[in-house]
Design a protein around this motif. Structure first.
Motif, PDB file in Angstrom:
ATOM      1  N   LYS A   1      -1.917  -1.421  -9.770  1.00 25.84           N
ATOM      2  CA  LYS A   1      -2.804  -2.053  -8.692  1.00 25.84           C
ATOM      3  C   LYS A   1      -4.386  -1.977  -9.902  1.00 25.84           C
ATOM      4  O   LYS A   1      -5.277  -2.679  -9.379  1.00 25.84           O
ATOM      5  N   GLU A   2      -4.502  -1.042 -10.297  1.00 28.78           N
ATOM      6  CA  GLU A   2      -5.509  -0.644 -11.218  1.00 28.78           C
ATOM      7  C   GLU A   2      -5.813  -1.051 -12.596  1.00 28.78           C
ATOM      8  O   GLU A   2      -6.119  -1.525 -13.279  1.00 28.78           O
TER       9      GLU A   2
ATOM     10  N   MET B   1       5.833   5.623  -6.216  1.00 29.93           N
ATOM     11  CA  MET B   1       4.740   6.039  -5.476  1.00 29.93           C
ATOM     12  C   MET B   1       3.262   5.687  -6.108  1.00 29.93           C
ATOM     13  O   MET B   1       2.834   5.030  -5.739  1.00 29.93           O
ATOM     14  N   ALA B   2       3.662   6.655  -7.119  1.00 29.14           N
ATOM     15  CA  ALA B   2       2.348   6.766  -8.156  1.00 29.14           C
ATOM     16  C   ALA B   2       2.057   5.258  -9.220  1.00 29.14           C
ATOM     17  O   ALA B   2       0.684   5.171  -8.994  1.00 29.14           O
TER      18      ALA B   2
ATOM     19  N   GLU C   1       1.000   2.493  -6.808  1.00 32.11           N
ATOM     20  CA  GLU C   1      -0.174   2.942  -6.814  1.00 32.11           C
ATOM     21  C   GLU C   1      -1.431   2.214  -8.041  1.00 32.11           C
ATOM     22  O   GLU C   1      -2.198   1.744  -7.784  1.00 32.11           O
ATOM     23  N   SER C   2      -1.007   2.806  -8.903  1.00 32.81           N
ATOM     24  CA  SER C   2      -1.600   2.813  -9.783  1.00 32.81           C
ATOM     25  C   SER C   2      -1.416   1.666 -11.158  1.00 32.81           C
ATOM     26  O   SER C   2      -2.282   0.809 -11.917  1.00 32.81           O
TER      27      SER C   2
ATOM     28  N   SER D   1       0.272  -0.803   0.144  1.00 33.11           N
ATOM     29  CA  SER D   1      -0.223   0.061  -0.161  1.00 33.11           C
ATOM     30  C   SER D   1       0.911   1.059  -0.387  1.00 33.11           C
ATOM     31  O   SER D   1       2.006   1.640   0.391  1.00 33.11           O
ATOM     32  N   THR D   2       0.242   2.478  -0.277  1.00 29.23           N
ATOM     33  CA  THR D   2       1.117   3.607  -0.269  1.00 29.23           C
ATOM     34  C   THR D   2       1.366   3.752   0.756  1.00 29.23           C
ATOM     35  O   THR D   2       2.868   4.502   1.117  1.00 29.23           O
ATOM     36  N   GLU D   3       1.237   3.925   2.031  1.00 28.34           N
ATOM     37  CA  GLU D   3       0.970   4.054   3.896  1.00 28.34           C
ATOM     38  C   GLU D   3       2.703   2.639   3.811  1.00 28.34           C
ATOM     39  O   GLU D   3       3.904   3.539   4.333  1.00 28.34           O
TER      40      GLU D   3
END
Lengths: 764, 193
Positions: free
Chosen positions: A549-550, A542-543, A546-547, A516-518
C-alpha cells in the motif's frame, strides 16, 4: 621550376582551406549508425512507427546462444552454468537459460516487490479461499522449498501471474537436436541497442569469455541475434571495403598511368577529389554535426566520380598544354559540376535526413573538386614537356559542333520497350531485401525467434497519448479488449508496457482494493478452514500486502529493473507524443485481427499496424518522390544547359541521351538481377550525372583534334569508373554490389549512347 | 521435523542379499512380484512444514504403456499428475497445465524411480540413483540417492521398504522438508500390507 609569389600565396590559401576543413571534421564530426536516419519522412502513424523503431524494435536486443554438447543433459547443464556466469554482467539486462528449472525461486525482485500493483486480479475473500485450496492441491502434488516460500508469502500466486504476462513467449524445449549433437538455448538481452555495435561487441566478448570459462572441451556454442549480425556485417564490410577499395584504387591508378604515363600527374588527378572529400565532410560537420556511416560509404563512392574532372583537364593538357586545356574543357566541367549539383540539390529535397546529408556531402564535394580542378591543379608544378613535343594537329581547323544523332537513343528506347516485355517487375519495395545479412542466417534467426516466442514484428498495435499515463491508459483499455480477441482465437499472447507500468489510476485502484491487515486476517482464517494449513504460516503474505500500500511504481522503478530494455522499446516519446506498443506472440489470425480491429471500437489513438505494408508503402512513396525529383532536376538541368549553351537542340540531345542511358540501365539490370532496390535507385542518380557529363563532353563544339582528345579523356573516365565500380559489382554485400552493377552498367550504356550519338561529328 | 515412523511387522520371506548394493538391488528387483493390478492403489501420509498435522492422501499409481506414470490423488483433493518421458501434465478442477519434464528434474527423477520399481528394472534405477541396501528382520530397506545434482536439488532420496518379494512402501524425501510415505494397498485386503 620555382613557384612565383602569387602561386605560393594561392597554394597556401588552399592549404589553409584543407586544414580548416580537417579541423572542422576532427573537432565537430561524430559517427552515427542509426538506420532510421536514412528512411524518408513518414506519412501517418504506421510509417512513423517504422521510422521511430527502425533501430530498436522490441526483441532486437535479444542475443541467442546455443550451447551444444554430445548429450542433451550435458547441453542443458552447460547452458545453465553459462547463463549463471553471465548474471550481473554489465552488457546485459537479463540472461536466461531455457533449460533452467521452472523457476519459482527465480522470480525477478521487480515482479515480486510490485506484484500487487502489477497483478490485475482483485484480492477478495472468495478468490483467497479458492487460491488457498489450489495451493493445497499444488503442495499435495509435489512440493519444493521454492513452493513453500511462495505459498507463505504469495498464496494467490500474484507474482506468477505477473511473471507469465512478462514472458509471453510460451514454453520452449530445454534441449533440441543440432546435427548429431544437442543444443540448449540461452537468451541474453543486451543493454545497448542492436545498432550500437560498440555495445554489441562488448556483449559478444562477454559471451565468449563466459563460454571459455566453462572449460568444457566437448561443448560448442553458436551465437545469434541482430547485434551479432551487425558485427558480422561490419566485419564483412570492413574486409570487403578494404580489399575492394585497394583493388579499385590500383585499377584506377593503372588506367591513369596508362593514360598519363607520369606518376606526378596521377597523384595530381587525385588531389581535387581529396579536397572535395574534405570539404564534403566539413560541410556535414557544420550543418549536421553527425555523419552516418552510409553517408561516408556512398559519398566517397559518388565523389570518386569527380576524378573525371582532373582527368579531362590533364588529358587535354597532355596534348595542348594546361592553359589551353583550361580554356577547352573547363566550360564543360563547369556545366557538368553545376548539373550534378542540381541533381544533388534535388536529392536533398527527397525528405530523408540521411539523403539530405548525402546530398550536402556530394554537393560540397563536387563543387570543391571542380573548383580545385580549375584553380588548384594549374598551381602545381606539373611538367608539360609532352604537350610541347606533340604538334597541335588541327590547330587551324575550325571549331564546329558535332553532328548529333538520335538514332542510338531511338534504338535504346526500342531495346527498353522490348526489355519491358521481359521484366515482370522493375522495383522491389521490400525493405528486408536490402539487408546485408545472409539469407540462411535470417532463416535461422526467424526459426529461433518463433521458437522462443519473440514477437512477430509484422503486426503491432499502437496506442498514442499526449502523456505517458494517457498512452498507458489506452494500452490498458486495449488489453481488456485483447482478452476478448483471445477468446475468439484471434490472438494467443501479447506483451504491452502496462504489464511493467500500470497507469496511475490502475495502480491507485489496485492499492485501494487491498484489504486492511485485520480484514485479511479474517479472510485467511476462513480460507484455511478445512485445510491442513494454519493461518500463521501466511504472516509474510499479510506483511507484503500491507507494505504494497506504501509502494508507488514509476517509470524510474522500471528503468532501474532488468526490464528497462523491453520497457523502453514498448513505451517511448517521439515528437511530444507517447506511444505504447503491444506486440503479438504465438499464433495470430491476421485476417481475423484486421476484421476484429475495425469492429473493436478503438479510439482514434489505437490501431493495428502492418509493418510490412508500412515499409512497402514507405519505399514506394519514397521512390515516387525521388522519381519526381529526378524528373524535375532533369528539367532544371535542361534549362541550365539551354541558358549556358544557348542551343536548345544540343541541350535536349544531352538530356535525352542521359535519360535513354538511364532507361537502358534500368531495363538491363532488371532483366539481369531482378527487381531493383532503393540502393540501385540512388546509384542511378550517379548514372544520370555520368550520362550528362559524357553527353556534354561528346557534344562540345571543338576542332577535330580537340574532339579526339575529348573522346580519349572520356574513355579514360569510363575506364576508371568501370574499373572502380566493376570491383564493387562483385562484392558479396548487397549495397556495394547494387551500386557497383548499376554504375558500371550505367557508365557503359551512357558512354556508348553518347559516343554513338556524337561519333559521326567529323566525317572525312 | 518429525520423522515418519514406519511400523512394520516382522518379515517372513528374507532374501539373504549380497553385500554389494548394486547386486542387492538387482536381486530385490528380480525377486519382486509383478503388480497384480494395472493400478497400484496407495495411501500416503504427508508431512510438510506448511501443515499443522500429518495429511493423509489416497489414490493410485498407473504405469501406462507409453512410459507415462500417472499419479492420481482422490482424497482429500482430486488431482492427476502425469509424468511422461517429455511432458508433465497436472489436471485439477477442470484445468490442465502442461510443461516439459526437463524443466522439473526432480519430477523426472521421481518418475524414473517409481517406473523402475513398478517394472522391477534394476538397470534403470541404477542409471538414475545410487543405491544403498539394508536387510533386517523387518525386511529390506533400499535407499536411492539421485546421481544428478539437479535432481537432488529437490528430490533428496527415495526410501523403499519391502519384505521378500513384496513392495511395502516408498518414502519420498523432498528438499523442503516434506516426507511422503506411500504405502501400497493390497487388492481385496481393504488395508495396507
Amino acid at each position: 621550376m620555382t613557384p612565383g609569389p602569387s602561386t605560393r600565396i594561392l597554394l597556401s590559401a588552399w592549404a589553409v582551406f584543407a586544414l580548416a576543413c580537417l579541423a572542422v571534421v576532427v573537432s565537430k564530426l561524430e559517427l552515427s549508425y542509426d538506420l532510421s536516419y536514412f528512411l524518408p519522412e513518414a506519412s501517418g502513424p504506421d510509417e512513423q512507427l517504422l521510422r521511430d523503431r527502425a533501430g530498436d524494435a522490441p526483441g532486437s536486443r535479444l542475443l541467442f546462444g546455443i550451447v551444444t554438447a554430445p548429450e542433451a543433459t550435458t547441453a542443458e547443464e552447460l547452458a545453465v552454468d553459462f547463463s549463471l556466469r553471465l548474471q550481473g554482467a554489465d552488457p546485459f539486462t537479463r540472461v536466461l537459460a531455457v533449460s533452467q528449472e521452472a523457476g519459482l525461486d527465480d522470480i525477478p525482485p521487480f515482479a515480486w516487490k510490485y506484484r500487487y500493483l502489477l497483478d490485475d486480479r482483485a484480492l477478495t475473500p472468495e478468490s483467497l479461499h479458492e487460491e488457498i485450496a489450489a495451493r493445497l492441491g499444488d503442495v499435495l502434488m509435489f512440493s519444493s522449498p521454492a513452493l513453500v516460500g511462495i505459498v507463505k508469502a504469495d498464496p494467490t500466486m500474484a507474482s506468477l501471474r505477473v511473471l507469465e504476462r512478462l514472458s509471453p513467449g510460451g514454453e520452449m524445449q530445454p534441449s533440441f537436436p543440432v546435427g548429431d549433437r544437442f543444443g540448449s538455448l540461452v537468451i541474453a538481452e543486451t543493454r545497448s541497442a542492436a545498432f550500437d555495435l560498440g555495445g554489441q561487441r562488448l556483449a559478444l566478448t562477454e559471451l565468449q569469455d563466459a563460454f571459455r570459462a566453462l572449460n568444457e572441451p566437448s561443448a560448442g556454442i553458436e551465437i545469434f541475434g541482430m547485434g551479432i549480425y551487425g558485427l558480422g556485417v561490419q566485419e564483412t564490410i570492413r574486409h570487403e571495403a578494404t580489399f575492394r577499395s585497394i583493388l579499385a584504387t590500383v585499377l584506377v591508378i593503372a588506367v591513369l598511368m596508362a593514360a598519363f604515363r607520369k606518376l606526378s600527374w596521377v597523384g595530381a588527378a587525385g588531389l581535387p577529389v581529396a579536397l572535395g572529400l574534405l570539404a564534403g565532410l566539413a560541410a556535414i560537420a557544420l550543418i549536421f554535426g553527425k555523419v552516418h556511416g552510409i553517408t561516408i560509404a556512398f559519398g566517397i563512392t559518388i565523389l570518386g566520380i569527380t576524378v573525371d574532372y582532373p582527368v579531362h583537364l590533364l588529358g587535354h593538357a597532355q596534348k595542348v598544354g594546361l592553359k589551353r586545356a583550361i580554356r577547352t574543357v573547363m566550360p564543360a566541367i563547369r556545366i557538368g559540376a553545376a548539373s550534378t549539383a542540381i541533381a544533388y540539390l534535388g536529392l536533398a529535397l527527397t525528405g530523408s535526413s540521411g539523403l539530405a546529408q548525402l546530398a550536402v556531402f556530394s554537393l560540397a564535394g563536387v563543387l570543391v573538386a571542380a573548383i580545385a580542378t580549375r584553380w588548384f591543379l594549374p598551381l602545381l608544378p606539373l611538367r608539360e614537356t609532352d604537350a610541347q613535343e606533340i604538334p597541335v594537329m588541327d590547330e587551324e581547323g575550325s571549331v564546329r559542333p558535332p553532328r548529333l544523332s538520335y538514332l542510338p537513343v531511338a534504338l535504346a528506347m526500342l531495346a527498353c520497350g522490348l526489355g519491358i516485355l521481359q521484366v515482370d517487375r522493375f522495383w522491389s519495395d521490400d525493405l528486408s531485401a536490402l539487408t546485408p545479412i545472409p539469407a540462411q542466417t535470417l532463416r535461422r534467426d526467424h526459426e529461433l525467434r518463433q521458437a522462443t516466442g519473440a514477437p512477430d514484428l509484422r503486426y503491432v498495435i499502437i496506442s498514442e497519448g499526449s502523456t505517458r499515463d494517457e498512452a498507458l491508459s489506452l494500452v490498458e483499455e486495449l488489453t481488456a479488449k485483447l482478452w476478448e480477441a483471445r477468446a475468439l482465437g484471434i490472438v494467443e499472447r501479447w506483451m504491452s508496457p502496462d504489464v511493467l507500468l500500470p497507469s496511475e489510476s490502475a495502480q491507485h485502484r489496485r492499492v485501494a482494493a487491498l484489504p486492511s491487515t485485520e480484514l485479511l486476517a479474517g479472510w485467511l482464517d476462513e480460507a484455511v478452514q478445512g485445510t491442513p494449513f494454519s493461518a500463521e504460516i501466511f504472516a509474510p503474505f499479510m506483511a507484503d500486502v500491507e507494505s504494497s500500500k506504501e509502494l508507488e511504481l514509476t517509470a524510474t522503478s522500471v528503468l532501474d529493473s532488468p526490464f528497462a530494455g523491453i520497457f523502453e522499446s514498448l513505451l517511448y516519446e517521439a515528437r511530444g507524443r507517447w506511444t505504447g506498443l503491444t506486440t503479438l506472440h504465438g499464433s495470430v489470425d491476421f485476417a481475423g485481427l484486421a476484421a476484429w480491429s475495425s469492429s473493436a471500437g478503438f479510439s482514434g489513438n489505437v490501431h493495428v499496424v502492418d509493418l510490412k505494408a508500412a515499409s512497402e508503402s514507405l519505399v514506394a512513396r519514397y521512390r515516387a518522390k525521388v522519381s519526381m525529383v529526378i524528373g524535375l532536376t532533369m528539367i532544371a538541368i535542361l534549362v541550365l544547359l539551354i541558358a549556358v549553351e544557348r542551343r536548345f537542340s544540343r541541350a535536349l540531345w544531352i538530356v535525352v541521351t542521359a535519360l535513354a542511358g538511364l532507361g537502358l540501365t534500368i531495363t538491363t539490370l532488371s532483366a539481369m538481377t531482378g527487381p531493383l532496390s532503393v540502393f540501385h535507385f540512388v546509384a542511378l542518380l550517379v548514372v544520370a550525372g555520368l550520362g550528362l557529363d559524357y553527353g556534354l563532353f561528346s557534344s562540345r563544339p571543338s576542332t577535330a583534334a580537340e574532339h579526339k582528345n575529348t573522346q580519349r579523356a572520356v574513355l579514360v573516365c569510363v575506364a576508371s569508373t568501370s574499373a572502380t565500380f566493376g570491383v564493387l559489382a562483385f562484392s558479396s554485400i548487397p549495397v556495394l554490389s547494387a551500386i557497383g552493377t548499376t554504375i558500371t552498367t550505367g557508365c557503359l550504356m551512357c558512354w556508348g549512347l553518347a559516343r554513338l550519338g556524337a561519333g559521326r561529328a567529323y566525317p572525312h | 521435523m518429525i520423522p515418519v515412523l514406519i511400523t512394520l511387522a516382522a518379515c517372513a520371506g528374507s532374501l539373504s542379499l549380497p553385500g554389494d548394493d548394486a547386486e542387492a538391488l538387482s536381486m530385490i528387483m528380480a525377486s519382486l512380484a509383478a503388480p497384480g493390478e494395472e493400478r497400484l492403489a496407495f495411501v500416503e501420509e504427508r508431512q510438510s512444514p506448511l501443515f499443522d498435522e500429518i495429511v493423509t492422501v489416497s489414490g493410485y499409481l498407473e504405469r501406462l504403456s507409453d512410459d507415462t506414470l500417472v499419479k492420481v490423488i482422490e482424497e482429500p483433493l482430486p488431482r492427476r499428475l502425469s509424468l511422461g518421458a517429455e511432458r508433465v501434465t497436472v489436471e485439477s478442477a477442470g484445468r490442465t497445465v502442461e510443461t516439459s519434464i526437463s524443466r522439473h528434474p526432480a519430477l523426472a527423477g521421481l518418475r524414473s524411480g517409481l517406473i523402475g520399481l513398478i517394472d522391477r528394472d534394476a538397470v534403470s534405477l541404477l542409471r538414475v540413483f545410487q543405491p544403498s541396501v539394508e536387510d533386517g528382520e523387518n525386511g529390506w530397506r533400499l535407499e536411492l540417492l539421485p546421481r544428478e545434482k539437479r535432481v537432488a536439488r529437490n528430490l533428496r532420496r527415495l526410501v523403499v521398504h519391502g519384505c521378500g518379494e513384496t513392495l511395502i512402501s516408498v518414502e519420498v524425501w523432498l528438499a523442503d522438508g516434506t516426507i511422503e510415505q506411500m504405502r501400497f494397498v493390497v487388492p481385496g485386503s481393504g488395508g495396507t500390507e
